[in-house]
Design a protein around this motif. Structure first.
Motif, PDB file in Angstrom:
ATOM      1  N   ALA A 147      -2.888   3.502 -12.525  1.00  0.00           N
ATOM      2  CA  ALA A 147      -3.432   5.125 -12.502  1.00  0.00           C
ATOM      3  C   ALA A 147      -2.739   6.563 -13.145  1.00  0.00           C
ATOM      4  O   ALA A 147      -3.259   6.990 -14.215  1.00  0.00           O
ATOM      5  N   ASP A 183      -1.767  -0.598  -8.769  1.00  0.00           N
ATOM      6  CA  ASP A 183      -3.337   0.310  -9.287  1.00  0.00           C
ATOM      7  C   ASP A 183      -2.404   2.016  -8.750  1.00  0.00           C
ATOM      8  O   ASP A 183      -3.260   2.361 -10.187  1.00  0.00           O
ATOM      9  N   THR A 184      -1.754   2.538  -7.937  1.00  0.00           N
ATOM     10  CA  THR A 184      -1.695   3.781  -8.378  1.00  0.00           C
ATOM     11  C   THR A 184      -0.446   3.473 -10.099  1.00  0.00           C
ATOM     12  O   THR A 184      -0.840   4.456 -10.539  1.00  0.00           O
ATOM     13  N   LEU A 231       1.539  -0.861  -0.312  1.00  0.00           N
ATOM     14  CA  LEU A 231      -0.036   0.116   0.176  1.00  0.00           C
ATOM     15  C   LEU A 231       0.724   1.174   0.361  1.00  0.00           C
ATOM     16  O   LEU A 231       2.399   1.592   1.035  1.00  0.00           O
ATOM     17  N   THR A 271      -1.860   5.492   2.775  1.00  0.00           N
ATOM     18  CA  THR A 271      -3.632   5.577   1.799  1.00  0.00           C
ATOM     19  C   THR A 271      -3.804   3.562   1.779  1.00  0.00           C
ATOM     20  O   THR A 271      -3.172   2.463   2.177  1.00  0.00           O
ATOM     21  N   LYS A 272      -5.096   3.569   0.867  1.00  0.00           N
ATOM     22  CA  LYS A 272      -5.103   2.296   0.731  1.00  0.00           C
ATOM     23  C   LYS A 272      -5.503   1.742  -0.508  1.00  0.00           C
ATOM     24  O   LYS A 272      -5.561   0.636  -0.913  1.00  0.00           O
ATOM     25  N   THR A 273      -3.782   2.499  -1.405  1.00  0.00           N
ATOM     26  CA  THR A 273      -3.754   2.334  -2.612  1.00  0.00           C
ATOM     27  C   THR A 273      -2.814   1.351  -2.980  1.00  0.00           C
ATOM     28  O   THR A 273      -1.566   1.652  -2.580  1.00  0.00           O
ATOM     29  N   HIS A 274      -2.865   0.133  -3.942  1.00  0.00           N
ATOM     30  CA  HIS A 274      -1.835  -0.522  -3.814  1.00  0.00           C
ATOM     31  C   HIS A 274      -0.882   0.369  -4.575  1.00  0.00           C
ATOM     32  O   HIS A 274      -1.105   0.494  -5.555  1.00  0.00           O
TER      33      HIS A 274
END
Length: 395
Positions: A66, A62-63, A52, A56-59
């Motif tokens: 994006a 995914d980051t 993460l 944040t809770k964003t892996h």
């Protein structure tokens, strides 16, 4: 080289004793440092559920996607990528269901513990973003070393986004006897090595511990506001049976039970926070019964009522002060020996975990935990000197 890394990455040293310590900034948050190195590249990721970004809770997967990064492959360690499989269970290759990126397991996939040639041809740059807990028998660093070997041989770049070591405030335990090298011991380091993955990667390369002839093109992005005395609480469990900081701090002392007939609480709500055996009722009244649960489907002593000791409320400062404490294993061994049940107490796996045969031998001869710890103190002091050139953070 070290000075350059610290300047580029804006390293700031803040002790955990400071009145208002600044938040630790992880390597993966420092996009300005590593994103330029990914432009126009096919990028692979070595990570799992711990990857993460910052707080944040964003892996990281995914980051990066994006941000337009071409993520072409994922390497996963023991337990898998996002789901946490049982300890030691093989996890096959697959496809990440949300992004469609191929997952290449390094714990049971096509190449076993090493990436295949086909896998290495799928990327140009490898990002490492995974939370370690600082123990020689914890398998994530071993997988990292296999990837360093492969990157060195294939001429691929590795960028390691560093994270704190929750057990990084001390060094303890014997240095691995390399005749006992195994899947739970890969480098000649103490049980508790006190290094972050970034420091350990630099040391493995600098000490020429990697596969002969390989030299990985390694860039480490250090944390900011971190020292080895910073108490860093992990935001997510690093593996199925380390559910909280109590278990992580007790892990160095209790993992040895994996090589004995005694349960350390797998299959309960307190793994690595208690120990017990049906025959320990000769001394203890506290009980627990291991059951089949997610992350531990077939734990030792399944369905048997175990008597023993609950350490879940033990003061964490005391745990850290005691370091690698063999008194728990000695306690269990002594009780079973008094009942004539010492035969078969230790399995061969115990020596692999401990990294030295003399520990088992001294326990069998009746030595105290303090006597045994005295035997490895020279190892600890020698390693502290050996690791100094590779430290990225104040001790």
């Amino acid at each position: 080289m070290l000075a350059a890394i610290l300047v580029i990455c804006g390293f700031v040293s803040v002790s955990c004793t400071a009145s208002t310590p600044e938040r630790v900034i992880l390597g993966d948050e420092q996009f300005e440092v590593y994103m330029p190195l990914l432009e126009g590249k096919r990028v692979a990721i070595f990570s799992n559920q711990t990857g993460l970004v910052g707080n944040t809770k964003t892996h990281i997967l995914d980051t990066l996607i994006a941000k337009g990064v071409n993520v072409s492959a994922i390497f996963s360690p023991e337990h898998g990528f996002r789901d946490m499989a049982d300890d030691g269970s093989h996890v096959g290759d697959g496809v990440e269901p949300v992004t469609g990126v191929p997952i290449l397991s390094l714990y049971g996939g096509a190449g076993g513990n090493h990436p295949t040639e086909e896998a290495m041809n799928m990327f140009d740059v490898l990002i490492v973003d995974i939370q370690d807990v600082g123990l020689r028998f914890y398998t994530y660093y071993i997988t990292m070393c296999h990837l360093m070997d492969a990157c060195g041989e294939a001429g691929k770049k590795m960028i390691l986004l560093d994270r704190p070591n929750p057990n990084g405030m001390y060094v303890d335990g014997p240095i691995l006897d390399m005749s006992l090298k195994s899947g739970v011991g890969h480098l000649p380091i103490p049980t508790v090595h006190g290094l972050t993955l970034g420091e350990l990667a630099k040391m493995a390369q600098g000490e020429k511990w990697l596969k002969a002839g390989s030299s990985c093109d390694l860039t480490v992005v250090p944390c900011k506001n971190y020292t080895h005395q910073t108490l860093y609480e992990l935001p997510v469990r690093p593996s199925p049976n380390l559910p909280d900081m109590q278990a992580i701090y007790l892990y160095p002392s209790l993992c040895g039970f994996e090589g004995t007939v005694v349960s350390l609480g797998r299959g309960t709500d307190k793994p690595f926070q208690q120990y017990g055996h049906p025959a320990l009722g000769a001394k203890y009244s506290y009980t627990f019964t291991p059951q089949s649960v997610k992350g531990s489907s077939n734990p030792p002593l399944l369905g048997q009522q175990c008597y023993g000791v609950d350490l879940s409320a033990l003061d964490q400062k005391t745990i850290r002060k005691n370091g690698l404490d063999l008194s728990y294993i000695i306690d269990a061994y002594t009780i079973l020996k008094e009942q004539g049940m010492e035969q078969g107490f230790f399995r061969r796996f115990f020596d692999l975990l401990m990294g030295r045969r003399y520990i088992r031998e001294m326990i069998e001869e009746g030595a105290s935990a303090a006597d045994i710890k005295a035997q490895w103190q020279a190892d600890v002091e020698a390693f502290k000197l050996q690791r100094k050139p590779y430290l990225l953070y104040e001790e």
